[in-house]
Design a protein around this motif. Sequence first.
Motif, short mmCIF file in Angstrom:
data_model
loop_
_atom_site.label_atom_id
_atom_site.label_comp_id
_atom_site.label_asym_id
_atom_site.label_seq_id
_atom_site.Cartn_x
_atom_site.Cartn_y
_atom_site.Cartn_z
N MET A 1 -1.40 30.73 20.15
CA MET A 1 -0.34 31.71 20.21
C MET A 1 0.16 32.05 18.79
SD MET A 1 0.22 32.71 23.27
CE MET A 1 -1.48 32.64 23.69
N ASP A 2 0.26 31.03 17.93
CA ASP A 2 0.71 31.28 16.56
C ASP A 2 -0.23 32.25 15.86
OD1 ASP A 2 2.86 29.58 16.86
OD2 ASP A 2 1.86 27.88 15.90
N GLY A 3 -1.51 32.04 16.03
CA GLY A 3 -2.49 32.92 15.41
C GLY A 3 -2.39 34.34 15.91
N ARG A 4 -2.21 34.50 17.20
CA ARG A 4 -2.07 35.85 17.76
C ARG A 4 -0.84 36.55 17.18
NH1 ARG A 4 -3.48 34.93 24.15
NH2 ARG A 4 -5.72 34.60 23.88
N ALA A 5 0.23 35.81 16.98
CA ALA A 5 1.47 36.40 16.46
C ALA A 5 1.34 36.75 14.98
CB ALA A 5 2.63 35.43 16.66
N GLN A 6 0.45 36.10 14.25
CA GLN A 6 0.32 36.31 12.80
C GLN A 6 -0.90 37.11 12.41
OE1 GLN A 6 0.00 32.23 11.69
NE2 GLN A 6 2.17 32.01 11.26
N VAL A 7 -1.59 37.67 13.35
CA VAL A 7 -2.90 38.26 13.07
C VAL A 7 -2.90 39.28 11.93
CG1 VAL A 7 -2.88 40.15 14.75
CG2 VAL A 7 -5.01 38.95 14.26
N MET A 17 -7.47 28.26 9.78
CA MET A 17 -8.20 27.15 9.16
C MET A 17 -7.57 25.80 9.50
SD MET A 17 -10.73 28.62 8.11
CE MET A 17 -11.08 30.34 7.97
N THR A 18 -6.24 25.76 9.58
CA THR A 18 -5.57 24.53 9.97
C THR A 18 -5.91 24.17 11.41
OG1 THR A 18 -3.76 24.94 8.44
CG2 THR A 18 -3.32 23.40 10.23
N THR A 19 -5.93 25.16 12.28
CA THR A 19 -6.27 24.92 13.68
C THR A 19 -7.69 24.38 13.81
OG1 THR A 19 -4.76 26.67 14.39
CG2 THR A 19 -6.49 26.03 15.94
N VAL A 20 -8.60 24.99 13.08
CA VAL A 20 -10.00 24.55 13.14
C VAL A 20 -10.15 23.13 12.60
CG1 VAL A 20 -12.29 24.93 12.14
CG2 VAL A 20 -11.02 26.85 13.08
N SER A 21 -9.55 22.86 11.44
CA SER A 21 -9.79 21.57 10.79
C SER A 21 -9.02 20.41 11.39
CB SER A 21 -9.49 21.67 9.30
OG SER A 21 -8.11 21.88 9.07
N ARG A 22 -7.85 20.69 11.95
CA ARG A 22 -7.04 19.59 12.51
C ARG A 22 -7.19 19.42 14.01
NH1 ARG A 22 -1.30 19.32 9.39
NH2 ARG A 22 -2.18 18.92 7.34
N HIS A 23 -7.62 20.46 14.69
CA HIS A 23 -7.63 20.38 16.15
C HIS A 23 -9.00 20.68 16.75
CE1 HIS A 23 -3.32 19.96 15.98
NE2 HIS A 23 -3.24 21.07 15.27
N VAL A 24 -9.50 21.88 16.56
CA VAL A 24 -10.66 22.32 17.32
C VAL A 24 -11.91 21.46 17.07
CG1 VAL A 24 -12.24 24.25 17.77
CG2 VAL A 24 -9.80 24.68 17.50
N ILE A 25 -12.32 21.36 15.83
CA ILE A 25 -13.57 20.64 15.55
C ILE A 25 -13.42 19.14 15.82
CG2 ILE A 25 -15.33 20.11 13.83
CD1 ILE A 25 -15.46 22.99 14.97
#
Length: 97
Positions: A1-7, A17-25
Motif C-alpha cells: 500500500m505504501d508503494g502504491r501511495a508513493q508511485v 527496494m526496502t520491501t524487496v530486500s527486507r521482506h519479499v526475497i
Amino acid sequence: MDGRAQVDDPVHVLTVMTTVSRHVIPLLYASRGWWDVKREHWLPDLERRAPGVAAELRHVLEVSDGPARQAALETLTLRLTGNFVYEDGQSTPLTVT
C-alpha cells in the motif's frame, strides 16, 4: 500500500527496494525452504533455482518509472503472497483506558 501511495514520488524507489530486500526475497527463500544467500548473490542464485523469479526481480531492479516499478514489485510479491486482497480482521474494537 505504501508503494502504491508513493508511485509518483522519487522516494518510491526506496520503498520498493526496502520491501524487496527486507521482506519479499527473504520470505521467498524461507517459504521455499532454501538457505538464504547474501543479497549480492540473489540474482545468480535465483537464476539457477527459479528463473521466473530471477527475471521478475531483475525487472524490479532495472525499471525506471514509478508505475512500472510498482507493477513489477506487485508481480514479484504475488509469488509469495498469492493475492493482495485486504481482509479486515473482523475484530471487535475495544475501549482504550
